[in-house]
Design a protein around this motif. Structure first.
Motif, short mmCIF file in Angstrom:
data_model
loop_
_atom_site.label_atom_id
_atom_site.label_comp_id
_atom_site.label_asym_id
_atom_site.label_seq_id
_atom_site.Cartn_x
_atom_site.Cartn_y
_atom_site.Cartn_z
N CYS A 33 0.85 -1.20 0.00
CA CYS A 33 0.00 0.00 0.00
C CYS A 33 0.88 1.24 0.00
CB CYS A 33 -0.93 0.01 1.21
SG CYS A 33 -0.08 0.19 2.79
N THR A 34 0.34 2.35 -0.48
CA THR A 34 1.03 3.62 -0.34
C THR A 34 0.83 4.12 1.09
OG1 THR A 34 -0.92 4.77 -1.23
CG2 THR A 34 0.86 4.27 -2.76
N SER A 35 1.85 4.71 1.63
CA SER A 35 1.87 5.08 3.04
C SER A 35 1.54 6.56 3.23
CB SER A 35 3.24 4.76 3.64
OG SER A 35 3.30 5.14 4.99
N SER A 36 1.00 6.86 4.39
CA SER A 36 0.81 8.26 4.77
C SER A 36 2.10 8.85 5.32
CB SER A 36 -0.30 8.38 5.81
OG SER A 36 0.09 7.77 7.04
N ILE A 37 3.08 7.96 5.58
CA ILE A 37 4.40 8.38 6.08
C ILE A 37 5.27 8.77 4.90
CG2 ILE A 37 6.41 7.73 7.43
CD1 ILE A 37 3.82 7.73 9.03
N GLU A 38 5.83 9.96 4.93
CA GLU A 38 6.65 10.46 3.83
C GLU A 38 8.12 10.16 4.07
OE1 GLU A 38 7.68 14.91 2.78
OE2 GLU A 38 5.69 14.43 1.98
N ARG A 39 8.83 9.85 2.99
CA ARG A 39 10.28 9.66 3.10
C ARG A 39 10.92 10.99 3.47
NH1 ARG A 39 14.85 6.98 2.14
NH2 ARG A 39 16.51 7.93 0.88
N PRO A 40 11.91 10.98 4.40
CA PRO A 40 12.57 12.23 4.80
C PRO A 40 13.18 12.97 3.62
CG PRO A 40 13.15 10.46 6.30
CD PRO A 40 12.42 9.83 5.15
N SER A 41 13.15 14.28 3.69
CA SER A 41 13.74 15.10 2.64
C SER A 41 15.25 15.10 2.76
CB SER A 41 13.23 16.54 2.75
OG SER A 41 14.00 17.41 1.95
N PRO A 42 15.97 14.98 1.63
CA PRO A 42 17.44 15.06 1.68
C PRO A 42 17.94 16.42 2.15
CG PRO A 42 16.66 15.08 -0.59
CD PRO A 42 15.47 14.76 0.26
N LYS A 43 17.05 17.44 2.19
CA LYS A 43 17.44 18.75 2.70
C LYS A 43 17.47 18.78 4.23
CE LYS A 43 15.67 21.38 -1.27
NZ LYS A 43 14.74 22.46 -1.71
N SER A 44 16.85 17.80 4.85
CA SER A 44 16.80 17.79 6.31
C SER A 44 17.62 16.68 6.93
CB SER A 44 15.35 17.65 6.78
OG SER A 44 14.80 16.40 6.36
N PHE A 45 18.09 15.75 6.11
CA PHE A 45 18.75 14.56 6.64
C PHE A 45 19.58 13.93 5.53
CE2 PHE A 45 19.13 10.30 8.37
CZ PHE A 45 19.18 10.53 9.74
N PRO A 46 20.76 13.37 5.85
CA PRO A 46 21.57 12.71 4.81
C PRO A 46 20.95 11.36 4.44
CG PRO A 46 22.65 12.48 6.93
CD PRO A 46 21.47 13.40 7.15
#
Length: 296
Positions: free
Chosen positions: A137-150
């Motif tokens: 399923c597609t998640s409501s949780i988003e992958r972290p942005s590379p601008k905020s985390f390596p």
């Protein structure tokens, strides 16, 4: 699942010690803040003996992950590979999952670690997601942005995101989750990379949007060998739902096909898909059943 018993050894800071006797510093940043880096490797029992698949690439990525978060890495990679083979022998393991972990010493400040420790453990572990085709399923949780985390680093704290997405999927009756990136495109699964097949071509998210999986690159290498086109592009939810087939790739999960996404069942029979061909090729590769490349 039991990962160790009273006879299990781990490698810790240069010595082989019983897993039951290894202590943990309760004042370390890794425990409190997730400030650590880890890797996942697999060893396979081949007709040439026990082989760790792409060991050099994995330990190089471990060092790169530490560098990305200013965590000291003072170990020689080739020596770590040698010690890992010793660890497998001590635990009588031919086929195993291997987990190196670099963690910080005692420090309650939000500052870079002055020192670090290294542990390597190994245990018998089948494919992480099993052998059956997956309901995803597609998640409501988003992958972290590379601008905020390596996000190219395999950092312990980042995997809270994966735990939340995976648990959400399981609680809904699915096997795994697909995470969107900050721009609304499908990036990857909780801890695997995604490939979709459409009209005899494979598509996957751009490398700058996903974790740079070693198995992901192996899939691309296999496709080059087989003359299969692979296109990196931003994938919409509609692209994924309209695909002919799809699969996930990762060291723990290996290559595993997807049956359906959000209740939409893929039209192609898995055994006749590009993914199934790659799955078979990958298995021959890691077991050294064909002369594809040298495995260290």
């Amino acid at each position: 699942m039991q990962y160790y018993n009273q006879d299990t050894y781990i490698y810790l800071d240069g010595d082989f010690v019983k897993a039951t006797e290894a202590g943990a510093d309760l004042f370390g940043q890794s425990l409190h803040y997730g400030y650590g880096a880890f890797e996942g490797l697999r060893a396979y029992g081949t007709h040439h003996g026990t082989r760790i698949f792409k060991a050099e690439e994995h330990f190089a990525r471990l060092e790169q992950s530490c560098e990305a978060i200013n965590l000291p890495f003072t170990w020689n990679q080739q020596e770590l590979i040698a010690r890992t083979y010793e660890l497998l022998a001590m635990n009588n393991l031919r086929s195993a999952y291997i987990r190196p972990l670099v963690f910080s010493g005692a420090n309650m400040h939000l500052t870079s670690a002055a020192d670090a420790h290294l542990m390597i453990a190994a245990w018998e572990w089948g494919p992480y997601l099993g052998h059956n085709l997956l309901r995803v399923c597609t998640s409501s949780i988003e992958r972290p942005s590379p601008k905020s985390f390596p996000t190219r680093a395999k950092v312990s704290g980042q995997y809270v995101n994966a735990v939340l997405a995976s648990n959400e999927a399981i609680n809904k009756g699915f096997d795994e989750a697909l995470l969107l990136d900050q721009d609304g495109f499908i990036a990857q699964a909780s801890s695997e990379n995604l490939f979709i097949e459409k009209d005899l071509t494979l598509y996957t998210a751009p490398i700058n949007k996903v974790f740079p999986g070693i198995t992901r690159q192996t899939v691309i290498d296999i496709c080059q060998e087989l003359g299969i086109d692979v296109v990196e592009k931003n994938l919409t939810v509609a692209d994924v739902l309209d695909a002919d087939s799809a699969f996930l790739s990762g060291t723990a999960s290996e290559i595993i096909g997807i049956k359906e996404v959000d209740g939409v069942v893929y039209r192609e029979d898995w055994e006749h898909t590009i993914g199934a061909s790659i799955q078979r090729k990958y298995k021959k590769l890691v077991l050294e059943e064909e002369n594809y490349e040298v495995i260290i």
